[in-house]
Design a protein around this motif. Structure first.
Motif, PDB file in Angstrom:
ATOM      1  N   GLY A 158      49.542  58.577   4.349  1.00  9.69           N
ATOM      2  CA  GLY A 158      50.620  58.871   5.293  1.00  9.69           C
ATOM      3  C   GLY A 158      50.013  59.611   6.466  1.00  9.69           C
ATOM      4  O   GLY A 158      49.890  59.090   7.573  1.00  9.69           O
ATOM      5  N   LYS A 159      49.592  60.833   6.218  1.00 17.74           N
ATOM      6  CA  LYS A 159      49.025  61.659   7.285  1.00 17.74           C
ATOM      7  C   LYS A 159      47.640  61.138   7.692  1.00 17.74           C
ATOM      8  O   LYS A 159      46.896  60.620   6.875  1.00 17.74           O
ATOM      9  N   GLY A 160      47.320  61.298   8.972  1.00 20.11           N
ATOM     10  CA  GLY A 160      46.010  60.875   9.439  1.00 20.11           C
ATOM     11  C   GLY A 160      44.972  61.975   9.291  1.00 20.11           C
ATOM     12  O   GLY A 160      45.304  63.155   9.292  1.00 20.11           O
ATOM     13  N   GLY A 161      43.728  61.566   9.185  1.00 20.59           N
ATOM     14  CA  GLY A 161      42.629  62.532   9.211  1.00 20.59           C
ATOM     15  C   GLY A 161      42.456  63.389   7.981  1.00 20.59           C
ATOM     16  O   GLY A 161      41.817  64.441   8.051  1.00 20.59           O
ATOM     17  N   VAL A 162      43.013  62.977   6.846  1.00 17.70           N
ATOM     18  CA  VAL A 162      42.909  63.824   5.650  1.00 17.70           C
ATOM     19  C   VAL A 162      41.722  63.470   4.762  1.00 17.70           C
ATOM     20  O   VAL A 162      41.380  64.222   3.867  1.00 17.70           O
ATOM     21  N   GLY A 163      41.103  62.313   5.020  1.00 18.45           N
ATOM     22  CA  GLY A 163      39.938  61.946   4.211  1.00 18.45           C
ATOM     23  C   GLY A 163      40.051  60.629   3.485  1.00 18.45           C
ATOM     24  O   GLY A 163      39.372  60.427   2.480  1.00 18.45           O
ATOM     25  N   LYS A 164      40.896  59.702   3.994  1.00 18.32           N
ATOM     26  CA  LYS A 164      41.024  58.409   3.309  1.00 18.32           C
ATOM     27  C   LYS A 164      39.732  57.603   3.377  1.00 18.32           C
ATOM     28  O   LYS A 164      39.283  57.057   2.379  1.00 18.32           O
ATOM     29  N   PHE A 194      49.480  44.706  -2.245  1.00 14.41           N
ATOM     30  CA  PHE A 194      48.961  43.994  -3.414  1.00 14.41           C
ATOM     31  C   PHE A 194      48.260  44.909  -4.403  1.00 14.41           C
ATOM     32  O   PHE A 194      47.642  44.440  -5.351  1.00 14.41           O
ATOM     33  N   ALA A 195      48.359  46.228  -4.182  1.00 14.56           N
ATOM     34  CA  ALA A 195      47.580  47.157  -4.997  1.00 14.56           C
ATOM     35  C   ALA A 195      48.067  47.242  -6.439  1.00 14.56           C
ATOM     36  O   ALA A 195      49.250  47.105  -6.729  1.00 14.56           O
ATOM     37  N   ASP A 196      47.095  47.462  -7.341  1.00 14.35           N
ATOM     38  CA  ASP A 196      47.429  47.715  -8.739  1.00 14.35           C
ATOM     39  C   ASP A 196      47.493  49.214  -8.998  1.00 14.35           C
ATOM     40  O   ASP A 196      48.113  49.659  -9.965  1.00 14.35           O
ATOM     41  N   GLU A 197      46.791  49.980  -8.161  1.00 16.82           N
ATOM     42  CA  GLU A 197      46.754  51.444  -8.311  1.00 16.82           C
ATOM     43  C   GLU A 197      46.643  52.071  -6.946  1.00 16.82           C
ATOM     44  O   GLU A 197      46.166  51.435  -5.998  1.00 16.82           O
ATOM     45  N   ALA A 198      47.033  53.336  -6.866  1.00 18.67           N
ATOM     46  CA  ALA A 198      46.918  54.036  -5.588  1.00 18.67           C
ATOM     47  C   ALA A 198      46.245  55.380  -5.763  1.00 18.67           C
ATOM     48  O   ALA A 198      46.431  56.051  -6.784  1.00 18.67           O
ATOM     49  N   VAL A 199      45.447  55.755  -4.762  1.00 18.12           N
ATOM     50  CA  VAL A 199      44.925  57.113  -4.696  1.00 18.12           C
ATOM     51  C   VAL A 199      45.541  57.716  -3.440  1.00 18.12           C
ATOM     52  O   VAL A 199      45.353  57.200  -2.341  1.00 18.12           O
ATOM     53  N   VAL A 200      46.306  58.788  -3.619  1.00 20.75           N
ATOM     54  CA  VAL A 200      46.985  59.411  -2.484  1.00 20.75           C
ATOM     55  C   VAL A 200      46.185  60.639  -2.064  1.00 20.75           C
ATOM     56  O   VAL A 200      46.068  61.607  -2.812  1.00 20.75           O
ATOM     57  N   VAL A 201      45.616  60.567  -0.872  1.00 18.58           N
ATOM     58  CA  VAL A 201      44.757  61.641  -0.392  1.00 18.58           C
ATOM     59  C   VAL A 201      45.605  62.656   0.376  1.00 18.58           C
ATOM     60  O   VAL A 201      46.353  62.289   1.283  1.00 18.58           O
ATOM     61  N   THR A 202      45.486  63.919   0.004  1.00 20.55           N
ATOM     62  CA  THR A 202      46.342  64.949   0.610  1.00 20.55           C
ATOM     63  C   THR A 202      45.525  66.192   0.905  1.00 20.55           C
ATOM     64  O   THR A 202      44.656  66.578   0.127  1.00 20.55           O
ATOM     65  N   PRO A 244      50.592  52.980 -10.684  1.00 19.73           N
ATOM     66  CA  PRO A 244      50.107  54.345 -10.939  1.00 19.73           C
ATOM     67  C   PRO A 244      49.502  54.932  -9.663  1.00 19.73           C
ATOM     68  O   PRO A 244      48.640  54.319  -9.036  1.00 19.73           O
ATOM     69  N   ALA A 245      49.980  56.104  -9.275  1.00 20.91           N
ATOM     70  CA  ALA A 245      49.471  56.770  -8.078  1.00 20.91           C
ATOM     71  C   ALA A 245      48.905  58.114  -8.503  1.00 20.91           C
ATOM     72  O   ALA A 245      49.569  58.870  -9.211  1.00 20.91           O
ATOM     73  N   ARG A 246      47.673  58.382  -8.086  1.00 18.74           N
ATOM     74  CA  ARG A 246      47.061  59.667  -8.434  1.00 18.74           C
ATOM     75  C   ARG A 246      46.678  60.425  -7.180  1.00 18.74           C
ATOM     76  O   ARG A 246      46.349  59.847  -6.148  1.00 18.74           O
ATOM     77  N   LEU A 247      46.689  61.747  -7.325  1.00 21.95           N
ATOM     78  CA  LEU A 247      46.485  62.629  -6.186  1.00 21.95           C
ATOM     79  C   LEU A 247      45.032  63.032  -6.050  1.00 21.95           C
ATOM     80  O   LEU A 247      44.388  63.404  -7.025  1.00 21.95           O
ATOM     81  N   LEU A 248      44.513  62.948  -4.840  1.00 25.21           N
ATOM     82  CA  LEU A 248      43.195  63.491  -4.570  1.00 25.21           C
ATOM     83  C   LEU A 248      43.379  64.558  -3.488  1.00 25.21           C
ATOM     84  O   LEU A 248      43.744  64.254  -2.354  1.00 25.21           O
ATOM     85  N   LEU A 249      43.152  65.805  -3.872  1.00 27.67           N
ATOM     86  CA  LEU A 249      43.365  66.900  -2.941  1.00 27.67           C
ATOM     87  C   LEU A 249      42.041  67.187  -2.235  1.00 27.67           C
ATOM     88  O   LEU A 249      41.042  67.512  -2.869  1.00 27.67           O
ATOM     89  N   THR A 250      42.034  67.033  -0.910  1.00 30.38           N
ATOM     90  CA  THR A 250      40.779  67.172  -0.164  1.00 30.38           C
ATOM     91  C   THR A 250      40.825  68.363   0.780  1.00 30.38           C
ATOM     92  O   THR A 250      41.885  68.867   1.140  1.00 30.38           O
ATOM     93  N   ARG A 251      39.637  68.816   1.189  1.00 31.48           N
ATOM     94  CA  ARG A 251      39.474  69.945   2.118  1.00 31.48           C
ATOM     95  C   ARG A 251      40.062  71.231   1.523  1.00 31.48           C
ATOM     96  O   ARG A 251      40.680  72.026   2.214  1.00 31.48           O
ATOM     97  N   TYR A 252      39.833  71.382   0.232  1.00 32.88           N
ATOM     98  CA  TYR A 252      40.389  72.528  -0.489  1.00 32.88           C
ATOM     99  C   TYR A 252      39.493  73.743  -0.309  1.00 32.88           C
ATOM    100  O   TYR A 252      38.278  73.655  -0.429  1.00 32.88           O
ATOM    101  N   SER A 253      40.105  74.901  -0.041  1.00 29.69           N
ATOM    102  CA  SER A 253      39.332  76.134   0.112  1.00 29.69           C
ATOM    103  C   SER A 253      39.910  77.203  -0.802  1.00 29.69           C
ATOM    104  O   SER A 253      40.937  77.813  -0.477  1.00 29.69           O
ATOM    105  N   PRO A 254      39.276  77.458  -1.951  1.00 28.96           N
ATOM    106  CA  PRO A 254      39.835  78.441  -2.902  1.00 28.96           C
ATOM    107  C   PRO A 254      39.989  79.828  -2.279  1.00 28.96           C
ATOM    108  O   PRO A 254      40.930  80.563  -2.615  1.00 28.96           O
ATOM    109  N   GLU A 255      39.096  80.183  -1.344  1.00 28.35           N
ATOM    110  CA  GLU A 255      39.195  81.506  -0.719  1.00 28.35           C
ATOM    111  C   GLU A 255      40.507  81.640   0.051  1.00 28.35           C
ATOM    112  O   GLU A 255      41.190  82.669  -0.020  1.00 28.35           O
ATOM    113  N   ARG A 256      40.854  80.591   0.786  1.00 28.87           N
ATOM    114  CA  ARG A 256      42.082  80.650   1.580  1.00 28.87           C
ATOM    115  C   ARG A 256      43.321  80.598   0.699  1.00 28.87           C
ATOM    116  O   ARG A 256      44.357  81.183   1.012  1.00 28.87           O
ATOM    117  N   VAL A 257      43.192  79.878  -0.406  1.00 34.39           N
ATOM    118  CA  VAL A 257      44.323  79.824  -1.340  1.00 34.39           C
ATOM    119  C   VAL A 257      44.564  81.216  -1.897  1.00 34.39           C
ATOM    120  O   VAL A 257      45.701  81.693  -1.987  1.00 34.39           O
TER     121      VAL A 257
END
Lengths: 271, 241
Positions: A10-16, A136-144, A176-189
Motif C-alpha cells: 500500500g504505502k510507498g518506500g517501505v521496502g517492497k 494471481f497470488a497464492d500468498e502475500a507478504v505485506v511489508v510495513t 495467506p498474508a504475512r507481515l514483514l516489519l521493516t526499518r525497525y529500531s528497538p531504541e526508538r520503540v
C-alpha cells in the motif's frame, strides 16, 4: 507446484523491492528455481536492486504483448543459481498490463520454465498495477514500517487482498498474508517514538514473518546492486535470511527486536 | 540411448526488432483500392513500395474467403510490399496462408509518431522524383526516463538522455551530451546509420536491429566520446577526439 507470492504494502518506500529481491535470492540460495518480477510499470527499479540494469533488453510488457517470449526476456542472475529477473518497462505505464497477459506470463513461467516460486514486486498504491500484481497470488507478504501511515495503508491492502484475488473470487477465501516489519529500531520503540511489533500486530492481526532492523546495509546493497540478504554479516541480511527460513516453515525466534543492552563486562571490554 | 551426432547447424535464429507499416483497409472493393493506392503511389512511390506492410481489415467490413483475394491481389499488383495480415478473431493463419501471407498480432505494436506521408510539391510540376530528404529532428531539452523520441530522419540531441529514455531514428543519432538511455538508429533497416555521443553510458544501442546491451559495451569506450557503426553484422566502436 509453482507458488506465486506477491510482496505488497500500500504505502510507498517501505521496502517492497528490497524485500522482493532478498526473498527471491534467499529462496534461490536454498535451491528453488525462482523468478522475481517487477510490476511497477514505468517506474522500474528491481533491476537496479538486483544489479542487472545493464542487461535489460525485453521486459514484462514485451512478453505480454508478444514482442518477446519469456526465455528472451528473463535475465539470469549472475551471483546466484536458480534465480531469474523479469524487469518492468520504463516507457509504458500500467495500462499495458492486462489480466490475460499477466496470466499468460505466469503460465509460461510455470510450464515452459518450471519455476518453483514467482515473486511479484508490487508497486505502491491500490490501483491497477498493485491489483494486477496481487490478483494471481497464492500468498502475500505485506511489508510495513512501524509507523502510523504505513500501518493504515497496509491494513487497507490486507483488506483488498481478502477480496480482489482470484482465490477470493473463486470462493476459496483469502490468501495467506504475512507481515514483514521493516526499518525497525528497538531504541526508538523503547523511547516510545516508534510503534512496537506488538502494536503493529494488534492492528494488522496477521502472522509475523519477520522483523528487519533499520540498517545502513540496505542502502549499501542497493548501491552495489546486490540484494542485502547476500550481506551475511549485516543485521538486515541476517533478518531476511531468518524470514526466508520462516517462509519455508522453520520456527525461528525473532531477532533484532530488542535493544542490545551491554552488561558491565561489555562496557569494560567493548564489543 | 541413441548416440548424439554433433552437426554444424545449417540455420540460425536471430532476434530482430523491426518497424512495419499497418495499412488499414476500409473497403474490399478492388477497383476503389486500385484507384486510391495508385494515386498515393504517385505521391510517395519509393516509400510505399519499400515499406513492409501489414494489412489490417477494418472491423466493420464483412469478410469471407472469397472477397479478400481480389483486394490482396490488387495491392500486390501495385507493388505494395505485403508481409502479413493482422491477426484478429476473424483472420487466422489458415486464411492468411491461402492468400500467400503470414499473420501478425498488432497487440504489441507501439504507435510511432510519424509525419504525414511525403506529399509531392504540386507547384513544381517539373519535379517528378520525390526528394528523399527528411528533416533532422533537433532535441534541446533533456530526454527523461520513460520518454520516447522518434525521428523519420536523423536525430540530434543537445541535452542528456536519461536511463530509461528511448531515442529512435530511421537515420543517424547524435547525442552531444551524456547518453544513458537507449539509442536505436536505422530503425527501418538502414544499416549505414550511425550513433554518435559525447559520453557513452547507454543501456542499449542498436543499428538496424543489431543491438548490444550496456554490459557488452567495450570498457575502453565507456563514458567516452564514441562513434558507433555497423560493419556487416558487427558493431564497431570508434573513439571521437
Amino acid at each position: 507446484m509453482t507458488k506465486i507470492v506477491v510482496v505488497t504494502s500500500g504505502k510507498g518506500g517501505v521496502g517492497k523491492t528490497t524485500t522482493s529481491a532478498a526473498l527471491a535470492t534467499g529462496l534461490a540460495l536454498r535451491g528453488f528455481k525462482t523468478t522475481v518480477i517487477d510490476f511497477d510499470v514505468g517506474l522500474r527499479n528491481l533491476d537496479l536492486i538486483m544489479g542487472c540494469e545493464r542487461r535489460v533488453v525485453y521486459d514484462l510488457v514485451n512478453v505480454i504483448n508478444g514482442d518477446a517470449n519469456i526465455k528472451q526476456a528473463l535475465i539470469k542472475d549472475k551471483k546466484v543459481d536458480n534465480l531469474f529477473i523479469l524487469p518492468a518497462s520504463q516507457t509504458r505505464d500500467k495500462d499495458a498490463l492486462t489480466q490475460e497477459g499477466v496470466e499468460g506470463v505466469f503460465r509460461a513461467l510455470r510450464e515452459d520454465m518450471q519455476m518453483d516460486y514467482i515473486i511479484c514486486d508490487s508497486p505502491a498504491g491500490i490501483e491497477k498495477g498493485a491489483l494486477m500484481a496481487a490478483y494471481f497470488a497464492d500468498e502475500a507478504v505485506v511489508v510495513t514500517n512501524p509507523e502510523v501511515s504505513s500501518v493504515r495503508d497496509s491494513d487497507r491492502m490486507i483488506g483488498i487482498l481478502a477480496s480482489k484475488t482470484r482465490h477470493a473470487e473463486e470462493g476459496k477465501g483469502d490468501i495467506p498474508a504475512r507481515l514483514l516489519l521493516t526499518r525497525y529500531s528497538p531504541e526508538r520503540v523503547e523511547k516510545g517514538e516508534m510503534l512496537s511489533v506488538e502494536d503493529v500486530q494488534e492492528i494488522l492481526a496477521i502472522e509475523l514473518l519477520g522483523v528487519v532492523p533499520e540498517s545502513q546495509a540496505v542502502l549499501n546493497a542497493s548501491n552495489a546492486g546486490s540484494p542485502v540478504i547476500l550481506d551475511t554479516d549485516s543485521d538486515a541480511g541476517q533478518a531476511y535470511s531468518d524470514a526466508v527460513a520462516r517462509f519455508l516453515g522453520d520456527q525461528l525466534p525473532h531477532r533484532f527486536t530488542t535493544v542490545n543492552k551491554k552488561g558491565l563486562f561489555g562496557r569494560l571490554f567493548g564489543g | 540411448m541413441t548416440a548424439v551426432v554433433e552437426e554444424k547447424s545449417v540455420i540460425e535464429f536471430k532476434g530482430r526488432m523491426l518497424m512495419m507499416t499497418v495499412l488499414q483497409l476500409r473497403t474490399l472493393d478492388a477497383s476503389q483500392l486500385h484507384q486510391e493506392i495508385s494515386q498515393r503511389l504517385e505521391d510517395a512511390a519509393q516509400w510505399l513500395q519499400e515499406a513492409p506492410v501489414v494489412i489490417d481489415i477494418h472491423s466493420d467490413l464483412e469478410i469471407d474467403h472469397v472477397n479478400l483475394m481480389p483486394a490482396v491481389d490488387t495491392l500486390r499488383n501495385l507493388g505494395v510490399n505485403l508481409v502479413a495480415l493482422a491477426r484478429t478473431d476473424r483472420i487466422d493463419i489458415d486464411t492468411a496462408s491461402t492468400l500467400g501471407l503470414g499473420t501478425l498480432s498488432l497487440a504489441g505494436g507501439r504507435d510511432v509518431p510519424r509525419r504525414t506521408e511525403p506529399v509531392a510539391d504540386t507547384s513544381a510540376q517539373g519535379a517528378s522524383q520525390q526528394s528523399e530528404r527528411v528533416e533532422t529532428m533537433v532535441v534541446e531539452q533533456p530526454v527523461r526516463s520513460g520518454q520516447q523520441v522518434y525521428s523519420r530522419g536523423d536525430m540530434i540531441v543537445l541535452a542528456p538522455v536519461s536511463t530509461g529514455a528511448e531515442l529512435m531514428a530511421e537515420g543517424n543519432i547524435h547525442v552531444y551530451s551524456n547518453l544513458r538511455g537507449r539509442a536505436l538508429a536505422g530503425v527501418r533497416g538502414d544499416s549505414s546509420a550511425r550513433i554518435f555521443c559525447q559520453q557513452l553510458n547507454a543501456e542499449l544501442v542498436s543499428i538496424a536491429g543489431h543491438y548490444r546491451v550496456a554490459e557488452d559495451l567495450p570498457d575502453a569506450h565507456r563514458n567516452q566520446p564514441v562513434h558507433l557503426s555497423l560493419q556487416g553484422e558487427a558493431m564497431h566502436f570508434t573513439a571521437l577526439k
